[in-house]
Design an enzyme around this catalytic site. Structure first.
Site, mmCIF file in Angstrom:
data_model
loop_
_atom_site.group_PDB
_atom_site.id
_atom_site.type_symbol
_atom_site.label_atom_id
_atom_site.label_comp_id
_atom_site.label_asym_id
_atom_site.label_seq_id
_atom_site.Cartn_x
_atom_site.Cartn_y
_atom_site.Cartn_z
ATOM 1 N N ASP A 1 -119.712 65.727 -25.490
ATOM 2 C CA ASP A 1 -119.156 64.785 -26.469
ATOM 3 C C ASP A 1 -118.359 63.655 -25.794
ATOM 4 O O ASP A 1 -118.457 62.494 -26.210
ATOM 5 C CB ASP A 1 -118.262 65.520 -27.472
ATOM 6 N N SER B 1 -128.308 68.199 -39.976
ATOM 7 C CA SER B 1 -128.183 67.726 -38.592
ATOM 8 C C SER B 1 -129.277 66.721 -38.261
ATOM 9 O O SER B 1 -130.442 66.907 -38.601
ATOM 10 C CB SER B 1 -128.280 68.905 -37.624
ATOM 11 N N ILE C 1 -116.224 57.342 -35.008
ATOM 12 C CA ILE C 1 -117.262 58.332 -34.734
ATOM 13 C C ILE C 1 -118.041 58.691 -35.995
ATOM 14 O O ILE C 1 -119.067 59.329 -35.925
ATOM 15 C CB ILE C 1 -116.725 59.595 -34.034
ATOM 16 N N LYS D 1 -118.342 75.811 -31.918
ATOM 17 C CA LYS D 1 -118.128 75.266 -30.576
ATOM 18 C C LYS D 1 -117.087 76.054 -29.770
ATOM 19 O O LYS D 1 -117.242 76.240 -28.566
ATOM 20 C CB LYS D 1 -117.698 73.798 -30.649
ATOM 21 N N GLY E 1 -106.712 60.842 -35.857
ATOM 22 C CA GLY E 1 -107.273 62.177 -36.089
ATOM 23 C C GLY E 1 -107.009 63.100 -34.916
ATOM 24 O O GLY E 1 -106.898 62.653 -33.765
ATOM 25 N N SER F 1 -129.955 66.074 -35.145
ATOM 26 C CA SER F 1 -130.402 66.375 -33.786
ATOM 27 C C SER F 1 -131.897 66.713 -33.701
ATOM 28 O O SER F 1 -132.548 66.292 -32.744
ATOM 29 C CB SER F 1 -129.541 67.496 -33.189
ATOM 30 N N GLU G 1 -116.320 72.148 -16.204
ATOM 31 C CA GLU G 1 -114.920 71.720 -16.254
ATOM 32 C C GLU G 1 -114.552 71.063 -17.590
ATOM 33 O O GLU G 1 -113.486 71.324 -18.153
ATOM 34 C CB GLU G 1 -114.650 70.753 -15.101
ATOM 35 N N ALA H 1 -113.226 66.740 -32.715
ATOM 36 C CA ALA H 1 -113.819 65.627 -31.984
ATOM 37 C C ALA H 1 -112.781 64.844 -31.191
ATOM 38 O O ALA H 1 -113.087 64.224 -30.166
ATOM 39 C CB ALA H 1 -114.519 64.701 -32.961
ATOM 40 N N GLY I 1 -108.656 66.449 -34.917
ATOM 41 C CA GLY I 1 -109.556 67.579 -35.117
ATOM 42 C C GLY I 1 -110.375 67.848 -33.871
ATOM 43 O O GLY I 1 -110.034 67.398 -32.770
HETATM 44 P P1 ATR Z 1 -113.620 67.746 -36.630
HETATM 45 O O1 ATR Z 1 -113.580 69.033 -35.885
HETATM 46 O O2 ATR Z 1 -115.002 67.305 -37.021
HETATM 47 O O3 ATR Z 1 -112.852 66.645 -35.971
HETATM 48 P P2 ATR Z 1 -111.536 68.616 -38.413
HETATM 49 O O4 ATR Z 1 -111.054 69.545 -37.371
HETATM 50 O O5 ATR Z 1 -111.634 69.132 -39.789
HETATM 51 O O6 ATR Z 1 -112.963 68.058 -38.057
HETATM 52 O O7 ATR Z 1 -110.637 67.311 -38.371
HETATM 53 C C1 ATR Z 1 -110.751 66.324 -39.305
HETATM 54 C C2 ATR Z 1 -109.724 65.224 -39.000
HETATM 55 O O8 ATR Z 1 -109.724 64.293 -40.093
HETATM 56 C C3 ATR Z 1 -108.306 65.735 -38.877
HETATM 57 O O9 ATR Z 1 -107.613 64.939 -37.964
HETATM 58 C C4 ATR Z 1 -107.776 65.554 -40.304
HETATM 59 O O10 ATR Z 1 -106.381 65.444 -40.406
HETATM 60 P P3 ATR Z 1 -105.489 66.784 -40.609
HETATM 61 O O11 ATR Z 1 -105.365 67.432 -39.267
HETATM 62 O O12 ATR Z 1 -104.188 66.268 -41.136
HETATM 63 O O13 ATR Z 1 -106.226 67.648 -41.608
HETATM 64 C C5 ATR Z 1 -108.411 64.235 -40.660
HETATM 65 N N1 ATR Z 1 -108.497 64.029 -42.112
HETATM 66 C C6 ATR Z 1 -109.372 64.577 -42.947
HETATM 67 N N2 ATR Z 1 -109.148 64.177 -44.217
HETATM 68 C C7 ATR Z 1 -108.050 63.375 -44.182
HETATM 69 C C8 ATR Z 1 -107.309 62.625 -45.161
HETATM 70 N N3 ATR Z 1 -107.645 62.636 -46.454
HETATM 71 N N4 ATR Z 1 -106.251 61.889 -44.744
HETATM 72 C C9 ATR Z 1 -105.920 61.854 -43.437
HETATM 73 N N5 ATR Z 1 -106.567 62.532 -42.461
HETATM 74 C C10 ATR Z 1 -107.632 63.281 -42.830
#
Ligand code: ATR
Length: 289
Positions: A109, A22, A223, A73, A134, A24, A85, A138, A136
């Site tokens: 964030d 980290s 990011i 988190k 993405g 931070s 909120e 974030a 995930g």
């Molecule tokens: P975080 O919480 O840090 O955002 P995460 O929940 O693991 O991490 O999410 C990672 C993101 O990167 C997801 O959107 C993931 O896509 P999936 O939902 O399909 O897994 C994306 N990601 C990671 N590796 C990938 C890859 N090789 N190709 C496409 N998307 C990828």
């Protein structure tokens, strides 16, 4: 010379698992030094099975608050006595502090994402359409920030369609799920494109998006900040587009927490960027930690 708050040292933390890389502690440590404050900000490696005890034990600990990062988190959101909120909307807490013996949680964030763009590409707020790669952890904070800034259409493009759909559903009609293959076409109508996936990070695959159809005014941000210039940002630069790297999001998301724990609102400067970038050359990080 005595430190300014020697009579009342305050201690904060970042808790995660793993946490060794980290940035931070370097970031908050630089602000503590800059403001000549006695106190500390330390990394706490806490495994998931020990996290409940850690968080519930805060009122009796030496800490006045801290940051929460992966994988805690969501659990932090469930455990705090009160969530603001934004944290409720995201079901995730990344900043906690004490109010008496109550633990309060927030999520900075979305603020960090918006403040970084306000700093580097202030006209991002004039946009209407955004493409978010993405779905995930974030991604939710960023969709929240975009809608909050007045974006009317936010596309969430993800490899796993189900995750894109679930995220879009949480944010209602303005948010539309799709697949990453749609990014090239959508860049022709978008005002902002952001990568929230781990693609582009050192050791991961690259995110290859064809930007030849992009509007000249498209702002591209990422990011991921290791490397600082990801493959996406390099490609955008080559296409003559405005780019914003992800380091600023990390720095800005830390501002409200530091102010809460130590009583001074710190500023994000070029010097701070240099300190944090130099703090760990091996770190593989996204901004939201
Ligand atoms: P975080 O919480 O840090 O955002 P995460 O929940 O693991 O991490 O999410 C990672 C993101 O990167 C997801 O959107 C993931 O896509 P999936 O939902 O399909 O897994 C994306 N990601 C990671 N590796 C990938 C890859 N090789 N190709 C496409 N998307 C990828």
């Amino acid at each position: 010379m005595a430190k300014r708050s020697a009579h009342k040292e305050r201690h904060a933390f970042v808790v995660g698992w793993p946490i060794a890389h980290s940035r931070s502690p370097a970031l908050h440590g630089a602000w503590l030094k800059e403001h000549d404050l006695a106190g500390s900000y330390t990394a706490q490696a806490i495994a998931p099975e020990d996290f409940d005890d850690f968080l519930r034990g805060l009122p009796a600990s030496r800490f006045c608050g801290g940051n929460v990062t992966l994988p805690h988190k969501h659990r932090a959101f469930e455990l705090v006595d009160e969530a603001d909120e934004v944290a409720r909307r995201l079901s995730a807490v990344n900043t906690v502090w004490l109010d008496g013996d109550r633990v309060i949680g927030s999520n900075t964030d979305a603020y960090g994402f918006a403040a970084n763009l306000d700093d580097r590409a202030p006209n991002w707020r004039d946009g209407n359409t955004a493409v978010v790669i993405g779905a995930g952890g974030a991604s939710g904070a960023i969709v929240f920030a975009l809608l909050d800034a007045g974006y009317r259409r936010v596309w969430v493009l993800n490899r796993t369609q189900q995750r894109a759909r679930e995220l879009a559903e949480r944010f209602g009609d303005a948010c539309t799920p799709g697949s990453p293959q749609m990014a090239a076409r959508l860049s022709g109508e978008a005002d902002l494109l952001v990568n929230t996936s781990s693609l582009g990070m050192v050791g991961q695959g690259d995110l290859d998006i064809d930007l030849s159809q992009a509007r000249p005014s498209l702002i591209v941000t990422d990011i991921v900040y290791t490397p600082l210039r990801t493959s996406l940002l390099r490609r955008a630069e080559q296409a003559g587009l405005t780019t914003v790297d992800g380091l600023g999001m990390l720095l800005h998301q830390a501002v409200p927490g530091f102010e809460r724990w130590f009583g001074i609102r710190p500023t994000v400067t070029e010097e701070l960027r240099r300190i944090v970038l130099g703090s760990d050359q091996d770190d593989h990080s996204q901004a939201a930690s």
